[in-house]
Design an enzyme around this catalytic site. Structure first.
Site, PDB file in Angstrom:
ATOM      1  CG  HIS A 261      24.170  17.643 -68.295  1.00 36.80           C
ATOM      2  ND1 HIS A 261      23.957  18.387 -69.437  1.00 36.80           N
ATOM      3  CD2 HIS A 261      22.980  17.664 -67.626  1.00 36.80           C
ATOM      4  CE1 HIS A 261      22.695  18.814 -69.457  1.00 36.80           C
ATOM      5  NE2 HIS A 261      22.088  18.406 -68.374  1.00 36.80           N
ATOM      6  CG  HIS A 299      25.922  18.314 -79.714  1.00 34.90           C
ATOM      7  ND1 HIS A 299      24.675  17.769 -79.909  1.00 34.90           N
ATOM      8  CD2 HIS A 299      25.830  19.076 -78.592  1.00 34.90           C
ATOM      9  CE1 HIS A 299      23.861  18.200 -78.959  1.00 34.90           C
ATOM     10  NE2 HIS A 299      24.535  18.988 -78.150  1.00 34.90           N
ATOM     11  CG  ASP A 344      29.743  21.800 -73.047  1.00 31.83           C
ATOM     12  OD1 ASP A 344      29.029  22.340 -72.191  1.00 31.83           O
ATOM     13  OD2 ASP A 344      29.479  20.694 -73.551  1.00 31.83           O
TER      14      ASP A 344
END
Length: 407
Positions: A261, A299, A344
Site C-alpha cells: 500500500h 496498477h 508510487d
C-alpha cells in the site's frame, strides 16, 4: 399464478441472474445483502427478486471500466458519495482530482471531500489541541519514522480535544482540520500551524527549492483519496464501532504502512536510487530477464498509466527534474514489461528531485490521505451501522473433533 410469484426467485434463478455460484449466493444472504425465506413447501428457500436486482445493479455499474473487473465481486461494496475511481483519475464528489491539483491546495480538497460549505475548518484559530503528554511523546519519538510518531501522538489526542466526539457535520469538520494539522506538524517535528499545509512541508523539507511548495501542493491534492483502498476500508470499519476520528485515523495510518500500500513509494525510491548512476536500458533489460518486478509500475485499475502519476511527472519535468526519471524510465519500463507508471513511482521521483528526507514518500502519502480517511469516517458515522462482514468457512466440518475423540 400466485400474486407474489414475481417477488421471489429460486436459488437457481437467483444464481443465474447474478451469474454466480450457489455458494456465493448463500454468502450474500449471510451478509444480509439478499433476503431469503422458506418456500411455501418448506423444502427449499426463495430469494427476494428486488434484492437480486439491486445487487446486480451495484455489482455491475454501467460506466465500469474494463480494468475494474479484476476485482473480486464477492468483496464488500459500500454506497459512498465521497469519491469514485475512473480511468481519468479519482473523482472527489464530482471533481476530477487531476484538475483540482492544477490550482487548489489540500485544504480545499478537504472541504470538498468533507462536503463542508458553511464554515472554514482551516480558519487560523482552529489549531490542534496539544497536551503536555503529547509533547512528551513527540519529543521521545523525535527520531522515529514520521508515521510512527504520528500514531503515538494521535493515541493521546482525543483525550486532549474536548470536541473529539462532536456529532455535528461542521463539528466533525473542525475536528478533522485539527487532526490534519496535528499529523503534519508531528511528522515535521514542529508545533501545529495555520500556515498552508504544503508550505509547511516545503519549508521544513525543501526550503531551498523554488518549485517545492507547488509540487508538494499538487502531490497532496492528488493523494487525498482513492475510494475504498485497504487503509480507507480499515478506517471505515474502525469508525463503524463509534470511536473518535482521531482513533479512526490511527487505524488508517497503521494499514497504510504495508509494502503493498503506502510503503510501495519507499520501494520505488530504491529503484530510483539504483538508476542514479546507471544506464537505464541495460539495467531494465537485466531485471526483466531475471523476472523481477518494478516498484511503482502496474496498477489494478489504471492499465495505461496512473493519471495522478502522469500529472505529477509532467509538473516535475516543467520544474526541471531530470528527464531520465520523468520520461525515460517510465517509457523504457512500459516498453519492456507492458506495465505503466503509478503514483508510487512519481512520489519517489518527487522525493529524489527535491532531496526530501528518507521515508518522506510514505509521510506525504499519509498526510494527504488523512483527508480522505476523515471523509469516509464521517460518512460511516452518519450511517451509524457496524461493518460486520461474514467469512466463508472452509475449515473442518462440525463434529470432526468428536469423531477424532472416538477414534
Amino acid at each position: 399464478m400466485k400474486k407474489d410469484s414475481g417477488l421471489y426467485l429460486s436459488a437457481r434463478e437467483a444464481s443465474a441472474e447474478l451469474a454466480i455460484s450457489p455458494a456465493t449466493l448463500y454468502a450474500y444472504v449471510s451478509r444480509g445483502l439478499i433476503r431469503s425465506e422458506p418456500s411455501p413447501d418448506s423444502r427449499s428457500h426463495r430469494y427476494r427478486a428486488e434484492d437480486i436486482r439491486t445487487l446486480k445493479e451495484r455489482r455491475v455499474p454501467a460506466p465500469e471500466p474494463r480494468a475494474f473487473r479484476s476485482f473480486d465481486a464477492d468483496l464488500p461494496v459500500f454506497d459512498s458519495a465521497v469519491s469514485t475511481i475512473t480511468e481519468a483519475g479519482p473523482i472527489y464528489r464530482g471533481v476530477n482530482c487531476v484538475d483540482l491539483a492544477e490550482r487548489d491546495a489540500l485544504e480545499h480538497a478537504a472541504t470538498l471531500l468533507w462536503d463542508v460549505t458553511a464554515i472554514d475548518p482551516f480558519a487560523p484559530d482552529n489549531l490542534s489541541h496539544v497536551s503536555d503528554e503529547m509533547c512528551l511523546i513527540a519529543e521521545a519519538a523525535h527520531r522515529a519514522a514520521p508515521i510512527d510518531r504520528a500514531i503515538a501522538v494521535l493515541a493521546l489526542a482525543a483525550n486532549a480535544d474536548p470536541a473529539a466526539f462532536n456529532r455535528a457535520v461542521d463539528g466533525r469538520a473542525l475536528v478533522g482540520a485539527r487532526i490534519i494539522r496535528l499529523v503534519v506538524a508531528t511528522m515535521l517535528n514542529q508545533p501545529p500551524s495555520a500556515e498552508p499545509l504544503h508550505v509547511q512541508v516545503a519549508q521544513a523539507w525543501a526550503p531551498d527549492h523554488k518549485h517545492a511548495s507547488d509540487l508538494i501542493r499538487r502531490t497532496l491534492v492528488l493523494l487525498a483519496d482513492h475510494e475504498l483502498n485497504a487503509s480507507t476500508f480499515t478506517v471505515r470499519c474502525a469508525a463503524s464501532t463509534g470511536l473518535s476520528l482521531y482513533d479512526a485515523v490511527i487505524a488508517g495510518l497503521a494499514a497504510l504502512k504495508g509494502p503493498q500500500h503506502g510503503g510501495a513509494g519507499v520501494l520505488a525510491s530504491q529503484l530510483v536510487k539504483t538508476l542514479v548512476d546507471r544506464d537505464v536500458a541495460p539495467l531494465i533489460r537485466e531485471r526483466v530477464a531475471l523476472g523481477e518486478r518494478f516498484a511503482g509500475f502496474g496498477h489494478g485499475i489504471y492499465r495505461r498509466g496512473d493519471p495522478r502519476a502522469i500529472s505529477l511527472l509532467d509538473a516535475l519535468t516543467r520544474a526541471g527534474a531530470p528527464r531520465k526519471f520523468t520520461r525515460e524510465v517510465p517509457e523504457r519500463i512500459a516498453e519492456a514489461t507492458g506495465e505503466f507508471v503509478n503514483i508510487d513511482y512519481a512520489l519517489a521521483v518527487l522525493a529524489h528531485s527535491l532531496r526530501l528526507p528518507s521515508g518522506s514518500e510514505l509521510a506525504l502519502f499519509a498526510m494527504s490521505r488523512c483527508v480522505g480517511w476523515i471523509a469516509h469516517a464521517c460518512e460511516q458515522l452518519q450511517h451509524g451501522r457496524l461493518i460486520r462482514p461474514r467469512a466463508r468457512y472452509t475449515g473442518p466440518s462440525p463434529g470432526r473433533g468428536a469423531l477424532l475423540d472416538a477414534l
